[in-house]
Design an enzyme around this catalytic site. Structure first.
Site, PDB file in Angstrom:
ATOM      1  N   ASP A  75      -4.391 -13.968  30.342  1.00  0.00           N
ATOM      2  CA  ASP A  75      -5.460 -13.160  29.766  1.00  0.00           C
ATOM      3  C   ASP A  75      -5.555 -11.807  30.465  1.00  0.00           C
ATOM      4  OD1 ASP A  75      -8.225 -12.566  28.542  1.00  0.00           O
ATOM      5  OD2 ASP A  75      -7.803 -14.580  27.790  1.00  0.00           O
ATOM      6  N   SER A 133     -10.798 -16.338  20.290  1.00  0.00           N
ATOM      7  CA  SER A 133     -10.637 -16.266  21.752  1.00  0.00           C
ATOM      8  C   SER A 133     -11.643 -17.153  22.456  1.00  0.00           C
ATOM      9  CB  SER A 133     -10.823 -14.826  22.236  1.00  0.00           C
ATOM     10  OG  SER A 133      -9.668 -14.065  22.047  1.00  0.00           O
ATOM     11  N   HIS A 176     -12.749  -9.978  28.977  1.00  0.00           N
ATOM     12  CA  HIS A 176     -12.254 -11.062  28.128  1.00  0.00           C
ATOM     13  C   HIS A 176     -11.818 -12.275  28.940  1.00  0.00           C
ATOM     14  CE1 HIS A 176      -9.515 -13.101  25.273  1.00  0.00           C
ATOM     15  NE2 HIS A 176     -10.217 -12.517  24.317  1.00  0.00           N
TER      16      HIS A 176
END
Length: 776
Positions: free
Chosen positions: A147, A550, A215
């Protein structure tokens, strides 16, 4: 270019122009490439092979690989000209050579909702063993995240309650070269961190595993974050926040930056994660590949699964378009997004003395007076003289008159789709509007709208009421009420419009996505001190609300880690099967799950259904999709025996592809779901499946009989042979056949869906199927 400049001194002008042109041509066609060479050698000799191949092929001093892959698979990434890439692809031992593409990230109540759903739906897991499930020591499972990095100071990653790091962990904690490397520290919770840069990432600030996007921090806390008792987003969605497997360890592999995720870095992350000893790899990104051996995620996950590592991937955010699902190789778990039963209400009060309340949804953190009213207009009435009326109705940029908009609440249509809601609100705000009301029925995702500007979204039927009021009132006014979060009364789950849909673009003979999990307006940890995430006038948040597959992916990653802790010997295929066959297809009100637009959801929307939190721990039976299934899948998909022998080192001696195989044969791999393509209604189609008894000895069901029930659509006859499966002990494997035939002589006019369920009175093991007349 230096070589070109040297040539210009020697040659005459006309040759100078020719050389420059050739140099420009080479530069324009050069780029970063990935050279995939299949499985790694068991003796560790691949590194020398890479150097030898590169030096002999390129013969260019100073050109070295950006990444070398030698643990889980063999290959490297390097900057090559187009000619060099073509030449490299022809060399012995090379499986594929392809451009180093950029992948995009697919960007609390969710776990409480899943627990509640389990109580309502499942017959075996009740309060009696709820505490037993929570008490399972999951500290030895390690989830690797590929990620954007991680913010180690976030409260979700505190290690005060964690035991020693598992001795089998072989990874490292890279501190980085910039941004105060001494401040980045791993611990007993965050046990590993790596970062990967290529020639594309020239910013020295990215020489660190630290997260600058949020994220990676967000998804890691969803899957494995600690229990936090007082989490909220500026008072909204307040309560207990926890990861799905809060005792699991975290290893972060930062392969992404502001621009995306480089394929070569993703492969390097997979290669290291395999060597480091992770149990689960969670990947919330993807791309549409032209073939599987040019897809970094398909390649990396194949070799990870080959070594017993479960790989969970997001399905993509390109819905509701058909065939938009990505990460659909059969060795992956592919996750779609769903909603939870928490809503954010931001209602609209119309009028003055005879006011009426209209229900709306929004996340507004602005400092507003609940009694303040503003003039209310429709965007069409603010249209510029030379603007397109449809564009103005949708509040498109540069279509509305600033003088008319200023100080007013503007009602905007949403004919263009919810992906541009943020643009609409930003335009109204730019022109000095007091707020925006959006009319649309496919806009459950509120996470990307500026919370410091008053925005609320209403259903079309309520939009008509608002328009009726505007058209009838002399001076229409409205108040957008402060946001409040409510739980329990929201119909859930449903499938949001952004979640990518099946069937898989490359083959209809595998059903994808596999499962759906919460992915809409999910509260999780964020970067500490991130002023860019703070609404106007507010301090930086410790937690943030995000939406996307996600967010759905790490929910399943957390459940997979729990399963691996409870059943250490289970394969990735058994874990996927347990998750899929125990999924549910009903909402919290007992109705069938729908899409955001209200249509009945199908397996193309949610795979086997909504994931449950307890059911997978005791599924009764599992479908073991073994390594031979994956090898045969590659054969059926069109790869040759020679190619497959390069890809896998576990291939049996003398293995050759089945004769006359084609993509329709993919339906026969031992998958927990069934997909039949090119069904013409005249010939019968038969597929086989094998199930393994994994029921617990503690409850006395070693000797048990399962009977089948079939839910078949009209026009399709589905028979199962045999109809009873008698298992005499744990570990028994029994096979059955499913025969599909048409009840009419005509071809199916549309794809049809159904299911096959095996039950023994305690367990229900359900497999969805799809049958289509369309060719694979």
């Amino acid at each position: 270019m230096r070589r070109c400049l040297t040539v210009t001194i020697i040659f005459m002008m006309y040759l100078f122009l020719s050389v420059i042109q050739n140099c420009k041509s080479e530069i324009s066609k050069s780029g970063d490439y990935i050279i995939y060479m299949g499985a790694a050698s068991s003796d560790g000799s691949t590194d020398n092979d890479h150097v030898e191949l590169l030096s002999s092929m390129l013969k260019r001093s100073g050109k070295t690989p950006m990444h070398r892959y030698k643990h889980g698979f063999s290959g490297f990434a390097a900057h090559l000209s187009e000619g060099e890439a073509h030449l490299m692809a022809k060399q012995p031992g090379v499986v594929s050579v392809f451009p180093d593409q950029m992948l995009q990230l697919h960007t609390t109540r969710s776990w409480d909702f899943l627990v509640q759903e389990s109580y309502q739906r499942e017959t075996y897991f009740t309060e009696m063993n709820y505490q037993q499930e929570l008490d399972v020591h999951a500290g030895d499972t390690i989830i690797g995240f590929v990620d954007s990095g991680i913010w180690p100071e976030a409260q979700s990653f505190d290690d005060r309650r964690m035991g020693p790091v598992p001795e089998r962990w072989k990874g490292t904690c890279m501190r980085g070269k910039k941004t105060q490397p001494g401040s980045f520290r791993c611990n007993r919770k965050l046990i590993g961190a790596r970062y990967y840069n290529s020639s594309f990432f020239l910013d020295p600030d990215y020489e660190t595993p630290r997260d600058f996007l949020g994220h990676g921090t967000h998804v890691a806390s969803i899957a494995a974050g600690n229990i936090i008792s007082d989490a909220s987003y500026y008072g909204l969605a307040s309560g207990i926040m926890r990861g799905g497997s809060p005792n699991s360890r975290i290893a972060m592999y930062r392969a992404c930056s502001l621009l995306g995720c480089r394929g070569s870095s993703i492969l390097a992350a997979f290669d290291d994660a395999i060597a480091d000893g992770v149990d689960v790899i969670s990947v919330s990104m993807g791309l549409w590949p032209e073939n599987l051996i040019e897809d970094p995620l398909a390649i990396g996950s194949f070799h990870a699964v080959e070594r017993g590592i479960t790989v969970v991937c997001s399905a993509g955010n390109s819905g509701p378009s058909s065939q938009s699902v990505v990460n659909a190789a059969p060795w992956m778990i592919t996750v779609a997004a769903s909603t939870i039963d928490r809503g954010f209400e931001s209602n609209i009060l119309l009028g003055g003395e005879t006011s009426r309340l209209i229900e709306g949804s929004g996340i507004n953190i602005a400092n507003i007076d609940g009694s303040e009213a503003n003039p209310l207009i429709h965007a069409r009435s603010a249209k510029k003289i030379d603007a397109n009326e449809e564009a103005a109705r949708n509040c498109a940029p540069d279509t509305m008159n600033e003088t008319i908009v200023k100080g007013k609440i503007v009602v905007c249509d949403n004919d263009v789709g919810n992906q541009v809601i943020q643009w609409k609100s930003e335009e109204v705000k730019r022109l000095g509007g007091a707020g925006m009301v959006l009319i649309g029925d496919e806009a459950l995702d509120l996470s990307y709208i500026d919370p410091s500007f008053l925005v609320t979204i209403v259903k079309p039927k309520d939009g008509k009421r608002i328009m009726s009021y505007i058209n009838s009132a002399r001076e229409p006014i409205a108040t957008i009420m402060p946001t409040r979060s409510r739980t329990g009364h929201i119909l859930a789950p449903s499938i949001p419009s952004f979640s990518s849909r099946g069937p898989f673009l490359l083959t209809r003979s595998i059903l994808k996505p596999d499962i759906a999990a919460p992915g809409v307006n999910i509260l999780a940890s964020w970067l500490v001190g991130d002023i860019n995430a703070a609404p106007e006038g507010k301090p930086p948040p410790f937690f943030n609300i995000e939406s996307g597959t996600s967010m759905a992916c790490p929910h399943v990653s957390g459940i997979a880690a729990r399963l691996k802790s409870r059943h250490p010997s289970w394969s990735p295929a058994a874990i996927r099967s347990a998750i899929m066959t125990t999924a549910v297809q009903m909402t919290n009100s007992g109705t069938h799950i729908t899409t955001e637009a209200g249509a009945k959801a199908t397996p193309y929307d949610f795979g086997a259904g909504q994931v449950t939190i307890f059911g997978p721990s005791s599924p009764g039976l599992v479908y073991e999709t073994n390594h031979m299934d994956y090898l045969n899948f590659l054969c059926y998909f069109g790869y040759t025996s020679n190619q497959i022998r390069k890809i896998s080192k576990r291939i049996p001696k003398g293995y050759v592809c089945p004769e006359q195989s084609n993509r329709a044969d993919i339906s026969n791999i031992n998958y927990p779901s069934i997909s039949i393509s090119n069904f013409n209604g005249k010939a019968r189609r038969t597929v086989s499946r094998t199930v393994t008894n994994v029921a617990s000895r503690l409850i006395g069901d070693e000797d048990t009989i399962y009977t089948v029930s079939i839910d078949a659509p009209e026009g399709l006859q589905v028979r199962v042979r045999p109809r009873r499966l008698h298992f005499r002990k744990i570990g028994d494997k029994l096979s059955y056949q499913v025969i599909f035939s048409s009840t009419t002589s005509s071809t199916l006019k549309e794809d049809v869906f159904g299911s096959i369920t095996w039950s023994n009175g305690m367990y229900s093991v359900r497999s969805p199927f799809v049958v289509t007349s369309r060719e694979d």
